[in-house]
Design a protein around this motif. Structure first.
Motif, PDB file in Angstrom:
ATOM      1  N   SER A  65     -60.616 -21.265 -16.413  1.00 58.42           N
ATOM      2  CA  SER A  65     -60.322 -22.703 -16.413  1.00 58.42           C
ATOM      3  C   SER A  65     -59.395 -23.479 -15.265  1.00 58.42           C
ATOM      4  O   SER A  65     -59.915 -24.432 -14.768  1.00 58.42           O
ATOM      5  CB  SER A  65     -59.355 -23.119 -17.632  1.00 58.42           C
ATOM      6  OG  SER A  65     -60.187 -22.566 -18.977  1.00 58.42           O
ATOM      7  N   PHE A  66     -58.625 -22.673 -15.020  1.00 54.67           N
ATOM      8  CA  PHE A  66     -58.041 -23.357 -13.708  1.00 54.67           C
ATOM      9  C   PHE A  66     -58.478 -23.400 -12.334  1.00 54.67           C
ATOM     10  O   PHE A  66     -58.525 -24.347 -11.625  1.00 54.67           O
ATOM     11  CB  PHE A  66     -56.470 -22.421 -13.477  1.00 54.67           C
ATOM     12  CG  PHE A  66     -55.350 -22.551 -14.418  1.00 54.67           C
ATOM     13  CD1 PHE A  66     -55.286 -23.777 -14.856  1.00 54.67           C
ATOM     14  CD2 PHE A  66     -54.944 -21.363 -15.151  1.00 54.67           C
ATOM     15  CE1 PHE A  66     -54.050 -24.173 -15.632  1.00 54.67           C
ATOM     16  CE2 PHE A  66     -53.602 -21.839 -16.216  1.00 54.67           C
ATOM     17  CZ  PHE A  66     -53.460 -22.979 -16.118  1.00 54.67           C
ATOM     18  N   MET A  67     -59.483 -22.421 -12.356  1.00 57.41           N
ATOM     19  CA  MET A  67     -60.295 -22.435 -10.968  1.00 57.41           C
ATOM     20  C   MET A  67     -61.456 -23.495 -11.139  1.00 57.41           C
ATOM     21  O   MET A  67     -61.873 -23.861 -10.152  1.00 57.41           O
ATOM     22  CB  MET A  67     -61.018 -21.003 -10.858  1.00 57.41           C
ATOM     23  CG  MET A  67     -59.742 -19.929 -10.558  1.00 57.41           C
ATOM     24  SD  MET A  67     -60.554 -18.176 -10.104  1.00 57.41           S
ATOM     25  CE  MET A  67     -59.170 -17.440  -9.421  1.00 57.41           C
ATOM     26  N   PHE A  68     -62.020 -23.643 -12.297  1.00 54.40           N
ATOM     27  CA  PHE A  68     -62.920 -24.839 -12.292  1.00 54.40           C
ATOM     28  C   PHE A  68     -62.180 -26.281 -12.153  1.00 54.40           C
ATOM     29  O   PHE A  68     -62.773 -27.046 -11.327  1.00 54.40           O
ATOM     30  CB  PHE A  68     -63.378 -25.081 -13.916  1.00 54.40           C
ATOM     31  CG  PHE A  68     -64.543 -24.065 -14.345  1.00 54.40           C
ATOM     32  CD1 PHE A  68     -65.731 -23.668 -13.198  1.00 54.40           C
ATOM     33  CD2 PHE A  68     -64.758 -23.653 -15.456  1.00 54.40           C
ATOM     34  CE1 PHE A  68     -66.670 -23.011 -13.553  1.00 54.40           C
ATOM     35  CE2 PHE A  68     -65.733 -23.184 -15.861  1.00 54.40           C
ATOM     36  CZ  PHE A  68     -66.759 -22.476 -14.755  1.00 54.40           C
ATOM     37  N   ALA A  69     -60.924 -26.292 -12.481  1.00 56.71           N
ATOM     38  CA  ALA A  69     -60.105 -27.487 -11.941  1.00 56.71           C
ATOM     39  C   ALA A  69     -59.979 -27.482 -10.560  1.00 56.71           C
ATOM     40  O   ALA A  69     -60.132 -28.388  -9.889  1.00 56.71           O
ATOM     41  CB  ALA A  69     -58.853 -27.375 -12.817  1.00 56.71           C
ATOM     42  N   ALA A  70     -59.632 -26.164 -10.031  1.00 56.55           N
ATOM     43  CA  ALA A  70     -59.440 -26.143  -8.328  1.00 56.55           C
ATOM     44  C   ALA A  70     -60.734 -26.566  -7.680  1.00 56.55           C
ATOM     45  O   ALA A  70     -60.728 -27.360  -6.759  1.00 56.55           O
ATOM     46  CB  ALA A  70     -58.896 -24.583  -7.899  1.00 56.55           C
ATOM     47  N   LEU A  71     -61.955 -25.782  -8.240  1.00 51.20           N
ATOM     48  CA  LEU A  71     -62.876 -26.096  -7.742  1.00 51.20           C
ATOM     49  C   LEU A  71     -63.695 -27.686  -7.826  1.00 51.20           C
ATOM     50  O   LEU A  71     -64.207 -28.358  -6.620  1.00 51.20           O
ATOM     51  CB  LEU A  71     -64.512 -25.350  -8.182  1.00 51.20           C
ATOM     52  CG  LEU A  71     -64.267 -23.970  -7.939  1.00 51.20           C
ATOM     53  CD1 LEU A  71     -65.310 -22.965  -8.676  1.00 51.20           C
ATOM     54  CD2 LEU A  71     -64.583 -23.791  -6.384  1.00 51.20           C
ATOM     55  N   PHE A  72     -63.419 -28.592  -8.868  1.00 47.44           N
ATOM     56  CA  PHE A  72     -63.705 -29.898  -9.014  1.00 47.44           C
ATOM     57  C   PHE A  72     -62.793 -30.746  -7.780  1.00 47.44           C
ATOM     58  O   PHE A  72     -63.304 -31.545  -7.361  1.00 47.44           O
ATOM     59  CB  PHE A  72     -63.571 -30.339 -10.429  1.00 47.44           C
ATOM     60  CG  PHE A  72     -64.786 -30.325 -11.260  1.00 47.44           C
ATOM     61  CD1 PHE A  72     -65.597 -31.135 -11.516  1.00 47.44           C
ATOM     62  CD2 PHE A  72     -64.981 -28.868 -11.950  1.00 47.44           C
ATOM     63  CE1 PHE A  72     -66.967 -30.861 -12.175  1.00 47.44           C
ATOM     64  CE2 PHE A  72     -65.918 -28.730 -12.964  1.00 47.44           C
ATOM     65  CZ  PHE A  72     -67.095 -29.877 -12.929  1.00 47.44           C
ATOM     66  N   GLN A  73     -61.810 -30.118  -7.755  1.00 47.66           N
ATOM     67  CA  GLN A  73     -60.777 -30.897  -6.926  1.00 47.66           C
ATOM     68  C   GLN A  73     -61.107 -30.638  -5.329  1.00 47.66           C
ATOM     69  O   GLN A  73     -61.201 -31.493  -4.764  1.00 47.66           O
ATOM     70  CB  GLN A  73     -59.554 -30.738  -7.373  1.00 47.66           C
ATOM     71  CG  GLN A  73     -58.265 -31.359  -6.216  1.00 47.66           C
ATOM     72  CD  GLN A  73     -58.559 -33.097  -6.316  1.00 47.66           C
ATOM     73  OE1 GLN A  73     -58.894 -33.533  -7.505  1.00 47.66           O
ATOM     74  NE2 GLN A  73     -58.134 -33.523  -5.252  1.00 47.66           N
TER      75      GLN A  73
END
Length: 433
Positions: A65-73
Motif C-alpha cells: 500500500s505504501f509503495m503504491f503511494a510512493a510509485l504513484f507520486q
C-alpha cells in the motif's frame, strides 16, 4: 511548475491518490498489531500459519500500500512518467487490492480453495495490471536516471513475485499439483524481500537521499549497476535452483553482502549532509539502515551455519524494521510537502507551512514509539509476555501515522474551504500599464 535536480512536479497526481494508499496501509498496520495480540509468539516461527498471515499483512497490506503511494507520486516526480487518469487508476487498483488482501488472509486462516481463487483473481489482476502500465511508461522514457532504472527493475521483480504467488495459491486451492511448490516458495520469498521491497527502497533512495538531505550523490557505477545485478541474481537463483540445492544459499549470501554495502554507503552519505541538523527522518533512515546491516549479517550466518529459531527470527524482525523505518522516513517528508505543494500550486497564500502540517516534534515522538517497538519485539524473542506490549506498540505506531494522515487531509480541506487565494485584477494591471 517547480522542477530541479531531475524532479518534475507538474505531473504530480492529486493528493488524494497518495493519501488514500497511506491510509489503507496504516489500517493494515493496525490490523497487524491486533493479529500479534492474538497470535502471540507463534509469529516467530516462520513455518507457522500465524507467521504466514502476519507476513502477508505486513508485506501486502502495509508495504505494498505504501509503495503504491510512493510509485504513484515518485514516477511522475522523479522519473517524469505521466500516468494518465491517476484517480481512476488508483480506484481501479486500491479497492480490489484491499478486498484481495483481506480475502487472502482469510484463505490462509481457513484453507478454503474458493478464497484462494478469489484472492488470486483480485490481487493478480490489480498488481499485474498496474505494474505493466507503470513499466510501459518507464520503458518508454528516452533518458533514464539510476532511480528510474531501479524502479523498472523493482517492478519487474514485482511481476515475477506475483506470478510465483499465483502458482502457489493455485496449488493451495488444488488447481495444480504443486510439483515446484517448494522451490517457487523460496523464489517468491526472495523476490518479495530482496527484489521488490529492498530494490524499490534502494532505487528511490538514489534520488531522495541527495535531494532531501543534500548529500553527495551515490557513485555512478554503484547506482547504475546495483539494481540490475540484484535482479539478475534473483533470476539466476530462480532458474538454477532446481539444478542445485546450494544455488539459493550462494545467491542469498551475495545479495546480503550487497545490501549491507548499500546500507554502509548510505549511512556514510548521511554523515556528509550539508544541512547538519538531524530531524526525525534522518534517524528513521539511520535506524532502518542499521537494522538492515544486522539482518543481512544474520542472514549470512544462518545460511552458512543454521542458527537457533529465536536468532533466525531476529533477522526477519530487523528486516521488517528496515522496511518500516524507511517508509516512516518517507512518510514524514512526503505528507507535509504534498499538503503545502498542492495548496500553494492552487494559489492559496494561506497554505500551511510543512512544519504546520506535521510538526517535527510529532515525527520525533513517532520515532521513539518505533524504536520502542523494535526493541520490544527483539526482547519478546526471549521474554514471551512482552509480545503483548509489542502488539500494542504496533497498533500505537500505525495509529499515530493514521492520525497524521487524517490531520493533514482535514487541514488541506479546511484551507480549500476557508483559505484566501492570490488574485490579480487584470483591469487594474492594464490601466496601470
Amino acid at each position: 511548475m517547480f522542477s530541479q535536480n531531475g524532479l518534475s512536479l507538474d505531473q504530480a497526481p492529486p493528493i488524494s491518490v497518495v493519501f488514500r494508499f497511506f491510509f489503507s496501509g496504516s489500517l493494515f498496520g493496525i490490523l497487524a498489531g491486533i493479529l500479534i495480540l492474538f497470535f502471540q509468539t507463534a509469529v516467530f516461527d516462520a513455518s507457522s500459519i500465524q507467521a504466514v498471515i502476519l507476513t502477508h499483512t505486513l508485506t501486502l497490506g502495509v508495504m505494498l500500500s505504501f509503495m503504491f503511494a510512493a510509485l504513484f507520486q515518485m514516477l511522475p516526480v522523479i522519473a517524469g512518467v505521466k500516468l494518465t487518469s491517476p484517480v481512476q487508476k488508483a480506484n481501479w487498483v486500491q479497492y480490489p487490492f484491499i478486498f484481495g488482501v483481506s480475502t487472502l488472509l482469510l484463505a490462509f486462516h481457513t484453507g478454503k480453495p474458493l478464497l484462494f481463487l478469489t484472492a488470486s483473481a483480485l490481487l493478480g489482476g490489480t498488481i499485474l495490471g498496474i505494474s505493466f502500465i507503470m513499466l510501459k511508461n518507464l520503458l518508454a522514457l528516452p533518458n533514464h536516471s539510476s532511480s528510474s532504472r531501479g524502479m523498472s527493475a523493482a517492478l519487474v521483480a514485482l511481476v515475477i513475485l506475483t506470478i510465483l504467488a499465483l502458482y502457489l495459491t493455485s496449488t493451495l486451492s488444488g488447481l495444480t499439483e504443486g510439483v515446484h511448490y517448494s522451490g517457487f516458495k523460496t523464489a517468491h520469498y526472495s523476490f518479495g524481500l530482496f527484489g521488490w521491497i529492498a530494490l524499490l527502497i534502494i532505487s528511490i533512495s538514489f534520488q531522495v537521499i541527495e535531494m532531501f538531505y543534500v548529500t553527495p550523490p551515490y557513485p555512478k557505477s554503484f547506482s547504475h549497476y546495483l539494481p540490475p545485478v540484484l535482479l539478475g541474481l534473483l533470476v539466476i537463483g530462480m532458474i538454477f535452483s532446481s539444478l542445485s540445492i546450494d544455488t539459493w544459499s550462494i545467491i542469498t549470501v551475495i545479495i546480503a553482502f550487497m545490501l549491507a554495502a548499500y546500507a554502509i554507503l548510505t549511512l556514510k552519505r548521511l554523515t556528509q549532509r550539508k544541512r547538519p541538523i538531524a530531524d526525525a527522518t534522518v534517524w528513521f533512515w539511520r535506524t532502518g539502515l542499521g537494522v538492515l546491516i544486522v539482518s543481512m549479517l544474520l542472514r549470512i550466518v544462518d545460511t552458512l551455519t543454521p542458527l537457533p529459531q529465536s536468532i533466525a527470527a531476529l533477522s526477519y524482525i530487523t528486516f521488517a524494521g528496515f522496511a518500516l523505518s524507511i517508509v516512516f522516513a518517507m512518510f514524514y517528508k512526503i505528507v507535509p510537502f504534498l499538503t503545502w505543494f498542492h495548496l500553494n500550486s492552487q494559489g492559496y497564500f494561506t497554505a500551511p507551512m510543512m512544519h504546520e502540517v506535521i510538526h517535527p516534534k510529532t515525527a520525533m515522538k513517532h520515532l521513539y514509539i518505533h524504536l520502542a517497538t523494535l526493541v520490544t519485539y527483539i526482547l519478546a524473542l526471549f521474554i514471551s509476555p512482552l509480545i503483548y506490549l509489542a502488539g500494542g506498540l504496533t497498533i500505537l505506531s500505525f495509529g499515530w501515522m493514521l492520525w497524521q494522515i487524517v490531520h493533514a487531509w482535514k487541514l488541506y480541506k479546511h484551507t480549500q474551504e476557508t483559505g484566501e487565494k492570490f488574485e490579480m485584477n487584470m483591469d487594474t494591471v492594464s490601466s496601470e500599464q
